[in-house]
Design an enzyme around this catalytic site. Sequence first.
Site, PDB file in Angstrom:
ATOM      1  N   HIS A  56       0.608  -1.638   0.506  1.00  0.00           N
ATOM      2  CA  HIS A  56      -0.200   0.209  -0.052  1.00  0.00           C
ATOM      3  C   HIS A  56       1.056   2.056   0.100  1.00  0.00           C
ATOM      4  O   HIS A  56       0.887   2.313   0.496  1.00  0.00           O
ATOM      5  CB  HIS A  56      -1.497  -0.065   1.180  1.00  0.00           C
ATOM      6  CG  HIS A  56      -1.562  -0.896   1.335  1.00  0.00           C
ATOM      7  ND1 HIS A  56      -2.847  -1.127   0.728  1.00  0.00           N
ATOM      8  CD2 HIS A  56      -1.452  -2.313   1.601  1.00  0.00           C
ATOM      9  CE1 HIS A  56      -3.320  -2.513   0.811  1.00  0.00           C
ATOM     10  NE2 HIS A  56      -2.274  -2.890   1.388  1.00  0.00           N
TER      11      HIS A  56
ATOM     12  N   SER B 218      15.145  20.868 -15.366  1.00  0.00           N
ATOM     13  CA  SER B 218      13.979  21.722 -16.152  1.00  0.00           C
ATOM     14  C   SER B 218      14.589  22.933 -16.651  1.00  0.00           C
ATOM     15  O   SER B 218      15.626  23.058 -16.725  1.00  0.00           O
ATOM     16  CB  SER B 218      13.345  22.193 -15.219  1.00  0.00           C
ATOM     17  OG  SER B 218      12.823  23.228 -15.226  1.00  0.00           O
TER      18      SER B 218
ATOM     19  N   LYS C 270      16.056  20.598 -11.138  1.00  0.00           N
ATOM     20  CA  LYS C 270      15.813  19.250 -11.286  1.00  0.00           C
ATOM     21  C   LYS C 270      16.393  18.613 -11.856  1.00  0.00           C
ATOM     22  O   LYS C 270      17.281  19.267 -12.593  1.00  0.00           O
ATOM     23  CB  LYS C 270      14.167  19.973 -12.501  1.00  0.00           C
ATOM     24  CG  LYS C 270      13.278  20.691 -11.154  1.00  0.00           C
ATOM     25  CD  LYS C 270      12.566  19.832 -10.399  1.00  0.00           C
ATOM     26  CE  LYS C 270      11.967  18.943 -10.664  1.00  0.00           C
ATOM     27  NZ  LYS C 270      10.846  18.837 -11.177  1.00  0.00           N
TER      28      LYS C 270
ATOM     29  N   GLU D  65       9.915   7.456 -16.632  1.00  0.00           N
ATOM     30  CA  GLU D  65       8.885   8.080 -16.649  1.00  0.00           C
ATOM     31  C   GLU D  65       8.211   7.582 -18.085  1.00  0.00           C
ATOM     32  O   GLU D  65       7.448   7.359 -18.482  1.00  0.00           O
ATOM     33  CB  GLU D  65       8.826   9.506 -16.942  1.00  0.00           C
ATOM     34  CG  GLU D  65       8.975   9.937 -15.270  1.00  0.00           C
ATOM     35  CD  GLU D  65       8.537  11.621 -15.161  1.00  0.00           C
ATOM     36  OE1 GLU D  65       8.192  12.525 -14.783  1.00  0.00           O
ATOM     37  OE2 GLU D  65       9.952  12.384 -15.935  1.00  0.00           O
TER      38      GLU D  65
END
Length: 467
Positions: free
Chosen positions: A160, A287, A293, A300
Amino acid sequence: MPKKPAQATWGGRFAAGPAALMLRFSESVSFDRRLAPFDIAGSQAHAAMLAHVGLLTDKEHAAIHDGLDAIGAEIIAGKFKWDTALEDVHMNIERALAKRVHAAAKLHTARSRNDQVATDMRLWLRHACAVLDDKLRHSQRALLAVATEHRTTLIPGYTHLQRAQPVPLAHHVFAWLEMLQRDRDRLAVVAAHANWCPLGSGAIAGTTLPIDREFAARLLGFVDARGRPQVTQNSMDAVADRDLLVEFAAACALFGAHLSRLAEDLILWSSTEFGFVELADAFCTGSSLMPQKKNPDACELLRGKSARLHGHLTTLLTLVKGLPLTYNRDLQEDKPPVFDAFDQAALCADVLAGAVTGLKVNAARCAAAVADPALLATDLADWLVTRGVPFRDAHHAVGAAVKLAEQTATPLNKLPLAELKKINPAFVDGWEQVFDLKRALAKREGTGMPGPKQMARQFTRWEKTLK
Ligand code: ARG
């Protein structure tokens, strides 16, 4: 208006050729040209078979065989001129052969594009499964290297997405290896299913000519473990069946789902909140606005590509659903999803291997996370069980202890014994030994558990399996 000339290959019963729009709509050579090496191999086997049964002379056979070799070389060299007016890879190659070899007009004896394309796809699939298997093995090896390098690192395992129990990082990595191994098993099954030769099924009902299907099958390597030829057993099914492509897309889709879960783990682990790993610069991006970043784009995209792989499976199932037997032109649309499934799966496997190769593990962050004593609450309940407490009561008692720890802002393993005794008198001196991580893992030595002996066994197993 002057009539367009009839299509040369099948145009006998036509007075005029297809509209330009129709050609653009119906051509497949823009995507099925990648079947060329398999189409050539299939045609060479077919020609050899025709010669074997006396439908071609040896001279004709040799000319066809050499002509096809020359065309193959031209294609590899990028000099072949593909013509969409000839629809597909099969007719492009046949026409090119006709220009070189007089006997080319005999090549299509006892053959239809229906059994031809079914054969091409089976040959291609066998190749595709082998290539993918190798790439998956390679990515498994990269993961095994991570496990080996961080053999002693422990992390919390999650259910979970809540901290559950401590596990070696390697145990988590080995879970990924299991997933990928099953993907490889599935690809092997697809390759085995592909290993039946449809040649000789003709358009739908075979041929009246005296062909030798087994001869061609043997030449193309459609043989069992003992070298006996395997030919499809129903000519109608052989030209209508696209199960294999669905199976292949399903194997790729599930591989995609695995990649996506694996990538998600890495994305979480590389976040500041977890901080267990740092992904290699080479597989991250920055970024354009936020200078600090470092984004896990490779992971992804692995997650994102899985959507595409799942889509291809749906496309293929939808394509075949409701088609009357046997061949229908709809089936030409099987190729773009299957080819893309292969291309993307292959690319993903390579990227996975690349991305994990430069993975850095932050040992301190892992150690801090796994030091949470609550991770061993279950072990404490087990300890009460060894003192005769029924598990349900033990679970309840430890639950109360956890609550107390939270309320008093005390680590679970630092609660006063007197308080614990109030919860359950089975708590006695020595209860806190449960919180020794080494002890906790050493007690987990059943098959498949993360105890040190089991881990050593799994390291040996994977090193052997992935050799
Ligand atoms: N390009 C076609 C395909 O991929 C080849 C088979 C064509 N057969 C036919 N009867 N028109 O399906």
